[in-house]
Write an enzyme that holds these catalytic residues in place. Sequence first.
Site, PDB file in Angstrom:
ATOM      1  N   CYS A 175       0.548 -17.429   7.099  1.00  0.00           N
ATOM      2  CA  CYS A 175       0.116 -18.740   6.604  1.00  0.00           C
ATOM      3  C   CYS A 175      -0.110 -19.744   7.721  1.00  0.00           C
ATOM      4  CB  CYS A 175       1.118 -19.271   5.602  1.00  0.00           C
ATOM      5  SG  CYS A 175       1.452 -18.090   4.279  1.00  0.00           S
TER       6      CYS A 175
ATOM      7  N   HIS B  49      -3.828 -23.080  -1.509  1.00  0.00           N
ATOM      8  CA  HIS B  49      -3.312 -22.422  -0.302  1.00  0.00           C
ATOM      9  C   HIS B  49      -4.029 -21.099  -0.014  1.00  0.00           C
ATOM     10  CE1 HIS B  49      -0.763 -21.241   2.889  1.00  0.00           C
ATOM     11  NE2 HIS B  49       0.180 -20.623   2.195  1.00  0.00           N
TER      12      HIS B  49
END
Lengths: 138, 384
Positions: B83, B328
């Site tokens: 991420c 996301h």
Amino acid sequence: MPAVAAARPFREGLLKLTPPRLLGSRCGRCATVTFPPREFCPGCRAVEPITETELSPEGTVYSFTVVRQAPPGIEVPYVLAYIDLPEGVRVLGQVVGVAPEAVTIGVGVRLEPTAFGRDGDGTELVGYRFRAASEVTA
Amino acid sequence: MTLAPAHVAGAGMIRFGKYPADVTLERMAVGAARAALLDAGADLTQIDACYVGHVFGGPVAGQRIAAQLGLDGLPVSNHENYCASGATALREAWVALAAGLHDVVLIVGVEKMTDRVAGGVRPDPGDLDAAVGYVMAAGHGLSARRYMADHGATREQIAAVAVKNHAHSVHNPFAQYQRPVSIEEVLNARPIAEPLGLLDCSPISDGAAAMVLCTPAGLRRLGLVAPGPRMLGCALVSGSVRPGTGDVNEEDVSRRAAEEAWKLTGIGPEDIDLVEMHDCFTIAEIVRMEGLGLIPRGAGAAWTAAGETSLGGRLPVNPSGGLLSRGHPVGATGVAQACELTWQLRGTAGGRQVEGARVGLSYCKGGTVNGTDGGSVTTLVMSK
């Protein structure tokens, strides 16, 4: 008829089956114990002497969650917990033998072997989970 | 040591969300890149190199994008730190500019998750945590349960992170949601990893974000007379193996990332006007802000519920809506955060503008490794 291979730990050097025990590593220089075993000491960075050590099969729940959604192929719900062992080691594992809503921080658990699938040649692979020490019986 | 800052010449993104199959990774990346190039007033021939952050994009995704964008032939590199992939691409671009290797570079963060990820993300199958049933949401459920026990925080206070970030996203045209949610909606949402429910989790998203960074020579090449915000630096640290039975929410890795950022940029915690924080789950925003030292230990949940981290509060966190509401797409997030800092520092963030913002920090945390307190952590600092 080919002989069926005996069950074996799903990863070498992580656990022994009789009696069921997790295997950690212990640093001969600073006495730090880690699980899983490592070739270095995360406490003092020594690479020797590092020896294998059996961990206590009993511990307590440090924190837990009930997993109710997971990627395809993983059956839900299950209880996943951090278990603290007397050697000062924290292990992540599933907890059984207790209803999800009955788990609490601090509850006692005991290590037990459990099936972790099969190897390419059909050998049963054995992993680990924890069983709540005092089962909530109906 | 302090490297030379990079100037932000352009920022652009496409709206995050769930796109149909024919909107490919390459198409999304090209869309964001064109927006950033347009914002910088740069044409294709003025770009020296391309840095691409992604996780699930497959081999040479960056080169596949470059071939559709018109940047084929350039140095193109692919960056994966789960991420924190987009932020890591930004960091590597900044390093190359500071080294004098390039003068104008394009950074793209991109991810197409909807056709590749189902039911949530998890560690690599080879990691021991994965073998015993760890999924990302579970890790944060474990964190939340312990945080509540240790600090007396309530479920409602943790849920307030989602309420706040969704309220902010109403003003962000690039956000996946752009709608407010009530505390009741968060509390009554389908449970995912108790005590966390669906609205405590960032969604599975598609999207892309891009930036053009340059040196002072690059500014001249682009004919820019008023330099935009400066990227002062981006620290990168990894989680360390943590023996013993300490506080699972200690966030030592975040503390180290903060110290590294202050050292790299000469900025201190007291200088930060806003934070774009990696709130992949509600509880994560709280413990990471505390780990950075920007909120006192154990006070994050109460601060959130009291409005201290809302727009207009003491330290606004995630004016963009954060991962919870902007969405996301994992490889794109770090670049989207930097785009938000750019707009905030330019004073062009509209209804979500943090008044008088001069210095902003963005934080990403990517991946998990058994026995450690995290995979990768980046802390990026930008100033007006």
